[in-house]
Design a protein around this motif. Structure first.
Motif, PDB file in Angstrom:
ATOM      1  N   LYS A 173      54.161  19.773  -0.824  1.00  0.00           N
ATOM      2  CA  LYS A 173      53.090  19.101  -0.213  1.00  0.00           C
ATOM      3  C   LYS A 173      53.447  17.563  -0.053  1.00  0.00           C
ATOM      4  CE  LYS A 173      48.384  18.576  -0.503  1.00  0.00           C
ATOM      5  NZ  LYS A 173      46.998  18.750  -1.325  1.00  0.00           N
ATOM      6  N   MET A 174      53.366  16.833   0.956  1.00  0.00           N
ATOM      7  CA  MET A 174      53.508  15.448   1.159  1.00  0.00           C
ATOM      8  C   MET A 174      52.235  14.938   1.674  1.00  0.00           C
ATOM      9  SD  MET A 174      57.676  14.796   1.564  1.00  0.00           S
ATOM     10  CE  MET A 174      57.550  13.182   1.005  1.00  0.00           C
ATOM     11  N   THR A 175      51.680  13.881   1.075  1.00  0.00           N
ATOM     12  CA  THR A 175      50.577  13.242   1.650  1.00  0.00           C
ATOM     13  C   THR A 175      50.690  11.930   2.442  1.00  0.00           C
ATOM     14  OG1 THR A 175      49.004  14.748   0.145  1.00  0.00           O
ATOM     15  CG2 THR A 175      48.089  12.926   1.594  1.00  0.00           C
ATOM     16  N   PHE A 176      50.339  11.606   3.412  1.00  0.00           N
ATOM     17  CA  PHE A 176      50.668  10.372   4.210  1.00  0.00           C
ATOM     18  C   PHE A 176      49.528   9.378   4.454  1.00  0.00           C
ATOM     19  CE2 PHE A 176      54.292  12.898   4.532  1.00  0.00           C
ATOM     20  CZ  PHE A 176      55.470  12.164   4.417  1.00  0.00           C
ATOM     21  N   SER A 177      49.465   8.325   4.420  1.00  0.00           N
ATOM     22  CA  SER A 177      48.540   7.297   5.202  1.00  0.00           C
ATOM     23  C   SER A 177      49.114   6.543   5.878  1.00  0.00           C
ATOM     24  CB  SER A 177      47.924   6.680   4.027  1.00  0.00           C
ATOM     25  OG  SER A 177      46.950   5.650   4.539  1.00  0.00           O
ATOM     26  N   GLU A 178      49.005   6.870   7.312  1.00  0.00           N
ATOM     27  CA  GLU A 178      49.993   6.434   8.242  1.00  0.00           C
ATOM     28  C   GLU A 178      51.280   7.092   8.018  1.00  0.00           C
ATOM     29  OE1 GLU A 178      48.741   4.540  10.803  1.00  0.00           O
ATOM     30  OE2 GLU A 178      46.715   4.677  10.147  1.00  0.00           O
ATOM     31  N   ASN A 179      52.170   5.933   7.884  1.00  0.00           N
ATOM     32  CA  ASN A 179      53.494   6.613   7.581  1.00  0.00           C
ATOM     33  C   ASN A 179      53.948   6.225   5.899  1.00  0.00           C
ATOM     34  OD1 ASN A 179      54.053   3.799   7.554  1.00  0.00           O
ATOM     35  ND2 ASN A 179      55.830   3.888   8.817  1.00  0.00           N
ATOM     36  N   ARG A 180      53.132   5.878   5.425  1.00  0.00           N
ATOM     37  CA  ARG A 180      53.329   5.735   3.840  1.00  0.00           C
ATOM     38  C   ARG A 180      52.974   7.117   3.027  1.00  0.00           C
ATOM     39  NH1 ARG A 180      50.503   3.486  -0.434  1.00  0.00           N
ATOM     40  NH2 ARG A 180      48.564   3.343   1.158  1.00  0.00           N
ATOM     41  N   CYS A 181      54.042   7.558   2.312  1.00  0.00           N
ATOM     42  CA  CYS A 181      53.712   8.505   1.402  1.00  0.00           C
ATOM     43  C   CYS A 181      53.047   8.226   0.186  1.00  0.00           C
ATOM     44  CB  CYS A 181      55.161   9.194   1.035  1.00  0.00           C
ATOM     45  SG  CYS A 181      54.944  10.782   0.012  1.00  0.00           S
ATOM     46  N   ILE A 182      51.905   8.845   0.179  1.00  0.00           N
ATOM     47  CA  ILE A 182      51.012   8.413  -1.091  1.00  0.00           C
ATOM     48  C   ILE A 182      51.123   9.540  -2.070  1.00  0.00           C
ATOM     49  CG2 ILE A 182      49.508   6.862   0.127  1.00  0.00           C
ATOM     50  CD1 ILE A 182      47.597   8.867   0.378  1.00  0.00           C
ATOM     51  N   ASN A 183      51.592  10.774  -1.845  1.00  0.00           N
ATOM     52  CA  ASN A 183      51.790  11.770  -2.961  1.00  0.00           C
ATOM     53  C   ASN A 183      52.681  12.873  -2.820  1.00  0.00           C
ATOM     54  OD1 ASN A 183      50.619  13.082  -5.451  1.00  0.00           O
ATOM     55  ND2 ASN A 183      49.885  14.289  -4.296  1.00  0.00           N
ATOM     56  N   ILE A 184      53.456  13.410  -3.394  1.00  0.00           N
ATOM     57  CA  ILE A 184      54.420  14.300  -3.495  1.00  0.00           C
ATOM     58  C   ILE A 184      54.205  15.229  -4.662  1.00  0.00           C
ATOM     59  CG2 ILE A 184      56.960  15.113  -3.362  1.00  0.00           C
ATOM     60  CD1 ILE A 184      57.688  12.075  -2.576  1.00  0.00           C
ATOM     61  N   GLU A 185      53.931  16.626  -4.133  1.00  0.00           N
ATOM     62  CA  GLU A 185      53.451  17.549  -5.085  1.00  0.00           C
ATOM     63  C   GLU A 185      54.619  18.798  -4.729  1.00  0.00           C
ATOM     64  OE1 GLU A 185      49.866  20.943  -6.161  1.00  0.00           O
ATOM     65  OE2 GLU A 185      49.696  19.096  -4.829  1.00  0.00           O
ATOM     66  N   LYS A 186      55.223  19.163  -5.745  1.00  0.00           N
ATOM     67  CA  LYS A 186      56.101  20.386  -5.710  1.00  0.00           C
ATOM     68  C   LYS A 186      55.649  21.656  -6.243  1.00  0.00           C
ATOM     69  CE  LYS A 186      59.477  16.888  -6.693  1.00  0.00           C
ATOM     70  NZ  LYS A 186      59.195  16.028  -7.513  1.00  0.00           N
ATOM     71  N   ILE A 187      55.640  22.780  -5.287  1.00  0.00           N
ATOM     72  CA  ILE A 187      55.074  23.730  -5.434  1.00  0.00           C
ATOM     73  C   ILE A 187      56.041  25.193  -5.704  1.00  0.00           C
ATOM     74  CG2 ILE A 187      53.122  25.644  -4.949  1.00  0.00           C
ATOM     75  CD1 ILE A 187      52.635  22.474  -3.233  1.00  0.00           C
ATOM     76  N   ASP A 188      56.027  25.762  -6.799  1.00  0.00           N
ATOM     77  CA  ASP A 188      56.926  27.008  -6.864  1.00  0.00           C
ATOM     78  C   ASP A 188      56.289  28.262  -6.439  1.00  0.00           C
ATOM     79  OD1 ASP A 188      58.759  29.144  -7.615  1.00  0.00           O
ATOM     80  OD2 ASP A 188      58.988  28.396  -9.400  1.00  0.00           O
TER      81      ASP A 188
END
Length: 190
Positions: A173-188
């Motif tokens: 799961k990657m969360t973006f504000s405009e085109n800036r990635c603000i969070n990356i969450e890896k999920i098994d």
């Protein structure tokens, strides 16, 4: 905020040598249900995918259950590679170590990681423009997804890639504000 759920394909049938048409195994078909369950409460707005069969088929269960058409985007495809020339897992590991150490390294006619990253990031940037503030699913591949993660988090490297090689399916799961990635969450998912 735009949220992208990258779903790495489930287990595929390596007896089919053609990368574009390689199907999921029976286990892969069963395991893709875990992706459907994971995505079911995420208020998804659009389902996209690499055009490769194993990626499309992994997100197809979710798309069918929730009434989405899958839009394929060619630039989200997996890399063109020479992996079929490698004979053992050790050969694969050595090749990948060289690629992660030097993003311009490849064998004869395969893509280097820099090319895969550039292509996938260009496609992702278009998605971020076209689906701003939406929740998007993208069916993808291990190498393609890994170089996307690396683009936004340059600490993600060879060891991280090798850790996820056998995670099929896998979600990020990657969360973006405009085109800036603000969070990356890896999920098994399994």
């Amino acid at each position: 905020m735009t949220t992208i759920y990258f779903i790495r394909h489930a287990q595929s049938d390596y007896s089919v040598r053609d990368a574009q048409t390689r199907p999921l195994t029976e286990k892969g078909l069963a395991d893709r249900v875990s992706a459907t369950a994971f995505l079911s409460d995420k208020n998804i707005d659009k389902v996209l995918s690499s055009p490769f069969k194993r990626a499309v088929d992994t997100v197809a269960d979710f798309a069918e259950k929730f009434g989405f058409e899958i839009e394929t985007i060619d630039d989200f495809r997996e890399r063109r590679s020479d992996l079929d020339k490698l004979r053992t897992d050790e050969d694969f590991s050595d090749f990948m170590k060289k690629q992660w150490a030097d993003f311009s390294y490849t064998m004869s006619d395969g893509e280097c990681l820099a090319e895969v990253q550039e292509r996938n990031i260009a496609a992702l940037e278009k998605v971020l423009i076209n689906y701003k503030d939406k929740n998007i699913v993208i069916g993808t591949h291990g190498t393609a997804l890994s170089v996307i993660i690396n683009y936004y988090d340059n600490t993600y490297g060879y060891e991280d890639f090798m850790e996820m090689v056998d995670k099929l399916p896998w979600a990020v799961k990657m969360t973006f504000s405009e085109n800036r990635c603000i969070n990356i969450e890896k999920i098994d998912l399994l």
